[in-house]
Design a protein around this motif. Structure first.
Motif, mmCIF file in Angstrom:
data_model
loop_
_atom_site.group_PDB
_atom_site.id
_atom_site.type_symbol
_atom_site.label_atom_id
_atom_site.label_comp_id
_atom_site.label_asym_id
_atom_site.label_seq_id
_atom_site.Cartn_x
_atom_site.Cartn_y
_atom_site.Cartn_z
ATOM 1 N N LYS A 113 1.008 -1.360 -0.167
ATOM 2 C CA LYS A 113 0.212 0.047 0.122
ATOM 3 C C LYS A 113 0.699 1.363 0.038
ATOM 4 N N LYS A 114 2.040 1.383 0.882
ATOM 5 C CA LYS A 114 2.661 2.565 0.816
ATOM 6 C C LYS A 114 3.982 2.651 0.009
ATOM 7 N N GLN A 115 4.123 1.490 -0.697
ATOM 8 C CA GLN A 115 5.319 1.461 -1.629
ATOM 9 C C GLN A 115 4.726 2.388 -3.051
ATOM 10 N N MET A 116 5.803 2.870 -3.552
ATOM 11 C CA MET A 116 5.843 3.468 -4.779
ATOM 12 C C MET A 116 6.898 3.030 -5.585
ATOM 13 N N ARG A 117 6.817 2.497 -7.013
ATOM 14 C CA ARG A 117 7.829 1.725 -7.625
ATOM 15 C C ARG A 117 8.017 2.311 -8.537
ATOM 16 N N LYS A 336 9.044 10.526 -17.776
ATOM 17 C CA LYS A 336 7.804 11.310 -17.182
ATOM 18 C C LYS A 336 8.256 12.689 -16.710
ATOM 19 N N GLY A 337 9.420 13.033 -16.963
ATOM 20 C CA GLY A 337 9.855 14.582 -16.721
ATOM 21 C C GLY A 337 10.502 14.533 -15.439
ATOM 22 N N PRO A 338 11.380 15.657 -15.382
ATOM 23 C CA PRO A 338 12.282 15.855 -14.432
ATOM 24 C C PRO A 338 11.215 16.577 -12.880
ATOM 25 N N ASP A 339 9.986 17.126 -13.620
ATOM 26 C CA ASP A 339 9.186 17.751 -12.714
ATOM 27 C C ASP A 339 8.360 16.776 -11.955
ATOM 28 N N TRP A 340 7.896 15.955 -12.500
ATOM 29 C CA TRP A 340 7.410 14.307 -12.027
ATOM 30 C C TRP A 340 8.204 13.958 -10.922
ATOM 31 N N PHE A 341 9.419 13.743 -11.331
ATOM 32 C CA PHE A 341 10.415 12.908 -10.504
ATOM 33 C C PHE A 341 10.580 13.851 -9.014
ATOM 34 N N SER A 342 10.893 15.093 -9.250
ATOM 35 C CA SER A 342 10.782 16.222 -8.079
ATOM 36 C C SER A 342 9.763 16.283 -7.332
ATOM 37 N N SER A 343 8.480 15.993 -7.735
ATOM 38 C CA SER A 343 7.426 16.226 -7.169
ATOM 39 C C SER A 343 7.229 15.075 -6.000
ATOM 40 N N ILE A 344 8.225 14.065 -6.066
ATOM 41 C CA ILE A 344 7.899 12.702 -5.186
ATOM 42 C C ILE A 344 9.095 13.121 -4.286
ATOM 43 N N GLY A 345 8.767 12.543 -3.158
ATOM 44 C CA GLY A 345 9.768 12.651 -1.883
ATOM 45 C C GLY A 345 9.800 13.951 -1.107
ATOM 46 N N THR A 352 12.278 8.333 -4.940
ATOM 47 C CA THR A 352 12.302 7.146 -4.022
ATOM 48 C C THR A 352 13.426 6.450 -3.657
ATOM 49 N N LYS A 353 13.347 5.438 -2.814
ATOM 50 C CA LYS A 353 14.472 4.656 -2.302
ATOM 51 C C LYS A 353 14.054 3.490 -2.204
ATOM 52 N N VAL A 354 14.939 2.460 -2.725
ATOM 53 C CA VAL A 354 14.693 0.880 -2.302
ATOM 54 C C VAL A 354 15.470 0.442 -1.267
ATOM 55 N N PHE A 355 14.714 -0.191 -0.295
ATOM 56 C CA PHE A 355 15.401 -0.656 0.995
ATOM 57 C C PHE A 355 15.313 -2.266 0.786
ATOM 58 N N LEU A 366 11.916 -6.278 -0.362
ATOM 59 C CA LEU A 366 12.315 -5.508 -0.979
ATOM 60 C C LEU A 366 11.371 -4.483 -1.083
ATOM 61 N N VAL A 367 11.813 -3.174 -0.760
ATOM 62 C CA VAL A 367 10.664 -2.218 -0.335
ATOM 63 C C VAL A 367 10.896 -0.846 -1.121
ATOM 64 N N GLU A 368 10.351 -0.201 -1.941
ATOM 65 C CA GLU A 368 10.419 0.981 -2.465
ATOM 66 C C GLU A 368 9.510 1.968 -1.962
ATOM 67 N N VAL A 369 9.784 3.016 -1.409
ATOM 68 C CA VAL A 369 8.863 4.197 -0.935
ATOM 69 C C VAL A 369 9.396 5.501 -1.033
ATOM 70 N N PRO A 370 8.573 6.348 -1.254
ATOM 71 C CA PRO A 370 9.023 7.737 -1.529
ATOM 72 C C PRO A 370 10.107 8.415 -0.589
ATOM 73 N N MET A 371 10.900 9.289 -0.775
ATOM 74 C CA MET A 371 11.602 9.720 0.309
ATOM 75 C C MET A 371 10.548 10.525 1.120
ATOM 76 N N GLY A 372 11.093 10.403 2.443
ATOM 77 C CA GLY A 372 10.241 11.026 3.477
ATOM 78 C C GLY A 372 9.325 10.359 4.253
ATOM 79 N N THR A 373 9.020 9.080 3.610
ATOM 80 C CA THR A 373 8.358 8.097 4.474
ATOM 81 C C THR A 373 9.114 7.772 5.850
#
Lengths: 598, 132
Positions: A113-117, A336-345, A352-355, A366-373
């Motif tokens: 649910k909270k992951q973003m890939r 998807k564009g740099p703006d899309w990317f920088s709007s995440i996290g 995002t970051k994979v842990f 293996l879990v990928e979540v937006p930075m700031g989770t």
């Protein structure tokens, strides 16, 4: 009729492969052939779904059913029930531990649910050995569009404005790194290097990306090559990642035969090709200068920077080194564009970051979540909390270079800067969770054993200093330490950090410093009271039999591997403390609760 | 595969390959799709369910409708009205149609799947499942 009506995706990551997923794949193919359904139902070997805890995983499309812990024997039933008759097999569905409900769709599982890939966007979705499937998911479109419409400077600008930071650990802005490399010119060539030397204990992000979506790395390296003006790419990968090597090699070959690697790619004047270099698995070779030396056939020892690889890298030529996960983000940024990317996290750590979530959590994977989770969300919501209902004690992030965080840090939003401020670091993304039974001085000792083993020995602070730190930790965990030792630990750690040559030595004392800081009482208990509060240090605990509770059943004596327990039938048993190896087998065996650990 | 020489060619190949992953992409949002299940028990197959399934797929494809997924399923118990087809429109309850063959195939696609209008021959639900 040859219209495909159903897809069966079987995880072909290393984790699931070691739990017989190859046999599952073979069984599916055989069962479908027997029923003459092999034309209608396609079996796809995919990359890692991330939920390694419950592997092997089988996913069925289009109804999106997610079967967990499938065995080769279950295949017959899935084919007969689900594929032929359209009925799900409830016993293979995931059961939510909180509600005890069967959940058939991964979208509704807490784990997802909270992951973003983003970096893992294709892992578990496509067949990594089939270039067509990557192309179907917009593969090589970013490269194609760039070659047709953008100048190298524009490419670098886009990466810069996305705010992407290196996922290998340091968090250095990727666009800036590319810009540095683009400034140096060389007649004899320039190199794009992919660092796939994943050495942190418990980490497997890079391996999973290479296994699940190798073309994304090939594409990203080509984009980087175009941006910095290089025509040659090299992947430095551990030889002990055979599956990742095989998939990567396959991806390079199919890209080459399709004209997506090699001369004049997609009708442009840009030529680029990729080669693989194997590492023997040394932690220090993840450091870029050591990595480069290892690729040149020299000993994998670091050298001081500057000169940075951007100026003098592989064979003295300008080189740009990025980690696997960093590259995996690149095509997505262009699609998807740099703006899309920088709007995440978060603002300073977009994306995002994979842990690799491991240790005492319920859902290892293996879990990928937006930075700031927050750490709490990762450990408790996605990770499902602590195994066996125990209490959370600490989480180790950043591998041997990182530190431990505690209960009070759980609400820290994860990004490069927040983790540093909290006294640990992002590192490449290993995340090891510890519970109340883990002893922190012993944890520090574990990491020191690792760094001492992995030190290349070139500089004295690291070679000698870390060895001394380890000896002191050994003393402490044996109950022989003094308060003076704790002071030396701290002082010596500071010296090693300041004077070591490379990142390995400079960060090696971090697990000690962070546990000293956050679990001082535990160190003091070991030193002053000769006691291990979590009951982990064998030298400091002993097992006793309570004479009032012992029934003389002889079970413990029979179980003891060291013959340390004596006593006859219906008589009270006694443990010989000199012989006891403190394995705890007796305590686990006793049905009367007569044995306790003190 | 032969060499791809330009971005346009890559785009063409992507369009061809899309179908390879289409089912999976659709599966991500199955509740937004029309789900068609064709009953394929012995009675269904004997009554021509396979031709019905082929016919439905052909009909949907020729009209360029792209939000339908097909699955085959076991006997639904309506042996008296085979071939039977269960259709679930997005956000609605499933409806079972009986005797789906011949002209009824295109009629059902045209009127129910496209227009959302009920067609004669709906089998009333006469049972409850343990999932309800």
């Amino acid at each position: 009729m040859t219209d495909v009506k159903m897809h069966v995706l079987v995880c072909g990551g290393t984790g699931c492969m070691s739990s017989k997923s190859q046999e599952i794949i073979d069984n599916f193919r055989r069962c479908l052939e027997e029923r003459r359904m092999d034309q209608e139902v396609k079996v796809i070997v995919s990359g890692c779904f991330g939920f390694c805890e419950k592997g092997p995983i089988v996913k069925i499309a289009p109804d999106n059913t997610f079967y967990v812990q499938v065995t080769p024997e279950d295949v017959e039933e899935i084919v007969e029930e689900h594929i032929v008759k359209g009925r799900k097999v409830p016993r293979l569905l995931y059961v939510d531990p909180k509600t005890s409900e069967h959940i058939s769709d991964s979208k509704h599982m807490d784990f997802y649910k909270k992951q973003m890939r983003v970096a893992l966007r294709n892992c578990g979705f496509i067949d990594p050995e089939n270039i067509d499937e990557y192309i179907a998911r917009d593969g090589y479109m970013a490269l194609g569009t760039i070659l047709e419409t953008m100048t190298p400077a524009e490419v670098i600008d886009k990466v810069k404005s996305s705010g992407l930071r290196g996922r290998g650990g340091g968090g250095f802005p990727t666009g800036l790194k590319w810009e540095f490399a683009s400034r140096y010119s060389s007649e004899q060539g320039k190199y794009v290097i992919c660092n796939a030397d994943e050495g942190d204990p418990g980490a497997f992000m890079d391996r999973s990306i290479l296994e699940g979506d190798p073309h994304s790395i090939v594409e990203a390296m080509s984009i980087c090559g175009y941006a910095i003006g290089a025509d040659k790419g090299l992947v430095y990968i551990r030889a002990e990642y055979p599956l990742a090597v095989k998939r990567l090699r396959g991806a390079i070959e199919s890209a080459r035969s399709t004209g997506l690697l090699g001369k004049d790619i997609l009708g442009s004047e840009f030529s680029f090709d990729i080669d693989i270099r194997y590492g023997a698995g040394a932690f220090v070779c993840g450091e870029e200068t050591a990595l480069i030396h290892s690729m040149e056939g020299e000993r994998g020892e670091p050298t001081s920077k500057p000169p940075f690889p951007a100026e003098k890298g592989f064979w003295g030529k300008p080189s740009n080194v990025n980690n696997v996960e960093t590259f995996a983000n690149v095509p997505a940024i262009f699609l998807k564009g740099p703006d899309w990317f920088s709007s995440i996290g978060t603002e300073k750590s977009p994306g995002t970051k994979v842990f690799a979530l491991a240790g005492k959590v319920n859902n290892v994977g293996l879990v990928e979540v937006p930075m700031g989770t927050t750490l709490r969300e990762v450990i408790f919501d996605i990770g499902g909390g602590i195994r066996g209902g125990k209490r959370f004690k600490a989480v180790q992030t950043g591998g041997p270079s990182g530190g431990c965080l505690t209960e009070k840090d759980l609400d820290t939003p994860i990004d490069f800067d927040n983790l540093l401020a909290a006294g640990s670091m992002m590192g490449s993304g290993g995340m090891i969770v510890m519970d109340e039974t883990d002893c922190m001085p012993a944890v520090a000792k574990f990491y020191l054993e690792f760094t001492v083993e992995e030190s290349c020995g070139k500089c004295t602070p690291c070679r000698v200093g870390n060895k001394r730190l380890l000896e002191i930790l050994e003393k402490i965990t044996e109950g022989k330490g003094t308060m003076e030792d704790l002071k030396i630990l701290k002082d010596l750690s500071g010296v090693i950090k300041d004077t070591s040559l490379c990142g390995l030595g400079q960060t090696a004392p971090n697990p000690i410093l962070s546990t000293l800081d956050k679990f001082w009482d535990e160190y003091v208990a070991h030193v002053e009271e000769h006691r291990c509060p979590s009951g982990k240090c064998r030298k400091l605990i002993s097992y006793r039999i309570d004479p009032d509770l012992c029934r003389g059943c002889t079970m413990c004596a029979r179980k003891c591997p060291a013959d340390a327990i004596s006593g006859s039938v219906k008589e009270i048993h006694v443990i010989d403390q000199d012989k006891c190896v403190k394995c705890g087998a007796c305590m686990d065996t006793c049905k009367f609760g007569a044995i306790s650990k003190i | 595969m032969s060499t791809i020489k330009s971005l346009d060619e890559l785009k063409k190949i992507r369009a061809q390959m899309k179908s390879a992953t289409e089912l999976r992409e659709k599966g991500q949002d199955i509740e937004k799709l029309v789900q068609v299940k064709v009953s394929m028990g012995t009675c269904g197959i004997v009554a021509g369910a396979r031709e019905t399934l082929d016919g439905l797929m052909e009909e949907v494809k020729s009209r360029g409708i792209d939000n339908v997924v097909f699955t085959q399923t076991g006997c639904m118990g309506y042996c008296h009205s085979e071939p039977t087809v269960e259709i679930t429109l997005p956000g609605q309850d499933p409806v079972v149609f009986g005797d789906v063959s011949g002209n009824r195939i295109s009629e059902i696609v045209e009127r129910y799947i496209v227009e959302g209008e009920l067609v004669d021959g709906v089998i009333p639900v006469a049972y409850k499942t343990i999932h309800e």
